[in-house]
Scaffold this motif. Structure first.
Motif, mmCIF file in Angstrom:
data_model
loop_
_atom_site.group_PDB
_atom_site.id
_atom_site.type_symbol
_atom_site.label_atom_id
_atom_site.label_comp_id
_atom_site.label_asym_id
_atom_site.label_seq_id
_atom_site.Cartn_x
_atom_site.Cartn_y
_atom_site.Cartn_z
ATOM 1 N N ASP A 134 25.970 43.320 44.304
ATOM 2 C CA ASP A 134 26.368 43.764 42.972
ATOM 3 C C ASP A 134 27.708 43.102 42.692
ATOM 4 O OD1 ASP A 134 24.680 45.844 41.512
ATOM 5 O OD2 ASP A 134 24.634 46.599 43.570
ATOM 6 N N PHE A 135 27.743 42.253 41.672
ATOM 7 C CA PHE A 135 28.943 41.478 41.354
ATOM 8 C C PHE A 135 29.565 42.006 40.070
ATOM 9 C CE2 PHE A 135 30.796 37.491 39.408
ATOM 10 C CZ PHE A 135 31.914 37.462 40.242
ATOM 11 N N TYR A 136 30.810 42.484 40.159
ATOM 12 C CA TYR A 136 31.524 43.056 39.022
ATOM 13 C C TYR A 136 32.608 42.072 38.586
ATOM 14 C CZ TYR A 136 29.320 47.412 40.545
ATOM 15 O OH TYR A 136 28.402 48.378 40.906
ATOM 16 N N VAL A 137 32.558 41.657 37.304
ATOM 17 C CA VAL A 137 33.496 40.648 36.831
ATOM 18 C C VAL A 137 33.911 40.948 35.389
ATOM 19 C CG1 VAL A 137 31.657 39.090 36.031
ATOM 20 C CG2 VAL A 137 33.895 38.140 36.655
ATOM 21 N N THR A 138 35.164 40.650 35.047
ATOM 22 C CA THR A 138 35.648 40.805 33.677
ATOM 23 C C THR A 138 34.744 40.025 32.731
ATOM 24 O OG1 THR A 138 37.896 40.972 34.547
ATOM 25 C CG2 THR A 138 37.654 40.549 32.186
ATOM 26 N N ASP A 139 34.407 40.619 31.595
ATOM 27 C CA ASP A 139 33.350 40.072 30.733
ATOM 28 C C ASP A 139 33.557 38.624 30.315
ATOM 29 O OD1 ASP A 139 35.465 40.645 28.971
ATOM 30 O OD2 ASP A 139 34.323 42.067 27.741
ATOM 31 N N TYR A 140 34.776 38.257 29.921
ATOM 32 C CA TYR A 140 34.966 36.898 29.419
ATOM 33 C C TYR A 140 34.958 35.849 30.522
ATOM 34 C CZ TYR A 140 39.940 37.312 30.772
ATOM 35 O OH TYR A 140 41.109 37.484 31.467
ATOM 36 N N ILE A 165 37.394 29.120 34.164
ATOM 37 C CA ILE A 165 37.056 30.523 34.379
ATOM 38 C C ILE A 165 38.097 31.464 33.801
ATOM 39 C CG2 ILE A 165 36.749 32.265 36.200
ATOM 40 C CD1 ILE A 165 35.309 30.037 37.802
ATOM 41 N N ASP A 166 39.352 31.045 33.745
ATOM 42 C CA ASP A 166 40.394 31.920 33.246
ATOM 43 C C ASP A 166 40.481 31.928 31.720
ATOM 44 O OD1 ASP A 166 42.441 33.757 33.562
ATOM 45 O OD2 ASP A 166 43.995 32.212 33.453
ATOM 46 N N ALA A 167 39.690 31.067 31.060
ATOM 47 C CA ALA A 167 39.673 31.048 29.592
ATOM 48 C C ALA A 167 38.733 32.128 29.068
ATOM 49 C CB ALA A 167 39.236 29.672 29.091
ATOM 50 N N TYR A 168 38.883 32.453 27.789
ATOM 51 C CA TYR A 168 38.036 33.474 27.175
ATOM 52 C C TYR A 168 36.706 32.844 26.756
ATOM 53 C CZ TYR A 168 41.668 37.066 26.949
ATOM 54 O OH TYR A 168 42.595 38.023 27.268
ATOM 55 N N HIS A 169 35.608 33.343 27.346
ATOM 56 C CA HIS A 169 34.281 32.789 27.080
ATOM 57 C C HIS A 169 33.352 33.845 26.514
ATOM 58 C CE1 HIS A 169 34.985 28.841 28.799
ATOM 59 N NE2 HIS A 169 35.558 29.411 29.844
ATOM 60 N N TYR A 170 33.795 34.541 25.479
ATOM 61 C CA TYR A 170 32.926 35.549 24.877
ATOM 62 C C TYR A 170 31.719 34.909 24.196
ATOM 63 C CZ TYR A 170 36.151 39.355 25.845
ATOM 64 O OH TYR A 170 36.923 40.301 26.487
ATOM 65 N N ASP A 171 31.772 33.595 23.948
ATOM 66 C CA ASP A 171 30.593 32.914 23.406
ATOM 67 C C ASP A 171 29.480 32.825 24.447
ATOM 68 O OD1 ASP A 171 32.296 31.221 24.851
ATOM 69 O OD2 ASP A 171 31.478 29.436 23.923
ATOM 70 N N LEU A 172 29.819 33.050 25.723
ATOM 71 C CA LEU A 172 28.808 33.101 26.788
ATOM 72 C C LEU A 172 28.443 34.538 27.155
ATOM 73 C CD1 LEU A 172 30.229 30.425 29.296
ATOM 74 C CD2 LEU A 172 28.550 30.072 27.485
#
Length: 453
Positions: free
Chosen positions: A117-123, A193-200
């Protein structure tokens, strides 16, 4: 040569242990497969959401988080903590991603039935692509839990898909995601990875082994009805922090609180023995996290003049309260666990040393006590909720405020809609209570208006 009874028993035990898995399979029972929780987060809500999910799990949990002081005593969680040498606050570390990727691959190569189970910040969903997809880990072996980053997650949804053309923008992102997956698999994708990728984020959450944990998924809404239909295909899961905390056992709740803050340090701030109640004013500036462009208004002292005018008015309006400040995590004032060269790091790194020193001096002169910036306010609400009121600048923390706990907001304009999403909706539907005051600047003066709902 004679064998001792102890030696014969040892041989017998070894044979039994060797045969146990085969005997279980002969009876139609599989031995338990290895399972691991892996946490890769920054900010405040994501590490709390992941920790509340894993705290009472029997499985090994590996954890990395970017704001080191989110947990004062992280060892109490019982997790395997991955080293974070960055201080005091960073985004998702590429080194941490590489370390986790290597750990996952080693575990998988040792046992192809292992699950995660991998938990990661959404962006930062790119991290899941790097760790699992790029290494050909079968989707059946892992579940990805995307974790909301507070009001930012809802605000970005509105910006990306909230307009009347939201569905067209979403369709374009769906097509682009296919190209991303192809590049990840052939090794040509350039990660940021540290950029905001809410488009993904929302597109990735349509995958069968991915879920998007949000505190208020029901408040995601677009002006484009077709976009709202697309949302039904996004695997959102309601995961309110307060409800998750309440679902823990009493022992689990105490463990979580002990890991987050030191009550010996916090109690004298939150429970001042002078007959007054406690009012915690939260945040740092109108935008919640920073002073806009951090230009002349901060450096010439105008921003601090506004701050002091607000607090002078608040102290006048609420004389029966001890005023306490809880700064934004990136803009701590005097956190006790920081080293000397880390104090005020959020300020000094943006050439705001003068503003930092002036704010510290103002608090001292007015007997305003200051909470550690990176201690999650949500946990303090759970610990001291019956004895405190709160107010302040726009912040995620109000998403977990008790009804009628919030007395006021400090805004740049007399407009509740300038609060970060989904706070305006929570105010309108009565989640925050019966009413709230708005403080706002009116020339050189501080004005306010009371709203009832």
């Amino acid at each position: 040569m004679t064998r001792t009874k102890k030696g014969i028993f040892s041989i017998f035990l070894a044979v039994v242990l060797l045969l146990c898995p085969m005997l279980l399979m002969a009876c139609g029972e599989e031995p338990e497969e290895g399972h691991y929780n892996i946490v890769l987060t920054n900010a405040t809500v994501p590490p709390m959401m992941a920790t509340l999910s894993c705290l009472e799990s029997d499985d090994t949990t590996y954890m990395w988080y970017g704001r080191r002081q989110t947990f004062t005593n992280p060892e109490k969680l019982g997790f395997e903590m991955l080293e974070n040498n960055n201080a005091p606050s960073v985004g998702i570390s590429s080194e941490a991603v590489d370390e986790i990727a290597n750990t996952v691959l080693d575990l998988y190569m040792n046992d192809s039935s292992v699950t995660f189970d991998f938990y990661v910040t959404d962006y930062a969903c790119e991290a899941a692509l790097r760790i699992f997809v790029a290494q050909d880990i079968p989707t059946a072996n892992y579940t990805v839990h995307l974790l909301e980053d507070g009001t930012g997650s809802y605000t970005y949804f509105t910006q990306l898909y909230g307009s009347e053309t939201g569905s067209q923008d979403f369709e374009a992102d769906v097509d682009a995601f296919e190209d991303v997956l192809a590049q990840v698999k052939n090794g040509t994708y350039q990660y940021s990875i540290d950029a905001y990728h809410y488009d993904l984020t929302y597109v990735y959450a349509m995958q069968n082994n991915v879920e998007y944990m949000l505190q208020y998924p029901e408040l995601l809404e677009s002006q484009d009805q077709e976009m709202n239909t697309y949302l039904e295909s996004v695997n959102t899961v309601k995961a309110n922090l307060t409800e998750m905390f309440n679902d823990l056992s009493a022992e689990g709740q105490q463990t979580f609180k002990d890991a987050v803050f030191d009550s010996a340090y916090i109690d004298p701030i939150m429970k001042q023995d002078n007959g007054k109640k406690t009012l915690v004013v939260c945040g740092t500036s109108f935008s919640g996290e920073e002073f806009g462009s951090l230009t002349d208004e901060v450096k010439n002292g105008t921003a601090e003049q506004k701050f002091e005018a607000f607090f002078n008015q608040i102290m006048e309006d609420y004389p029966d309260y001890n005023i306490v400040i809880k700064p934004h995590p990136s803009w701590g004032l005097d956190d006790p666990s920081t080293t000397a060269n880390e104090k005020g790091a959020g300020w000094t790194s943006n050439d705001c040393e003068g503003a930092y020193e002036r704010r510290v001096a103002y608090c001292e002169e007015n007997n305003i006590k200051v909470l550690p910036g990176q201690v999650p306010m949500e946990v303090l609400i759970w610990a001291y909720g019956d004895d405190i009121k709160i107010g302040g600048y726009s912040s995620t923390l109000y998403m977990n405020a008790q009804p009628n706990m919030t007395l006021f907001f400090i805004l740049a304009d007399n407009d509740l809609n300038t609060l970060g999403q989904p706070l305006p909706s929570l105010i309108e539907n009565g989640t925050l209570g019966d009413g709230v005051r708005v403080y706002y600047p009116n020339g050189d003066q501080v004005a306010y208006q009371d709203y009832e709902f």
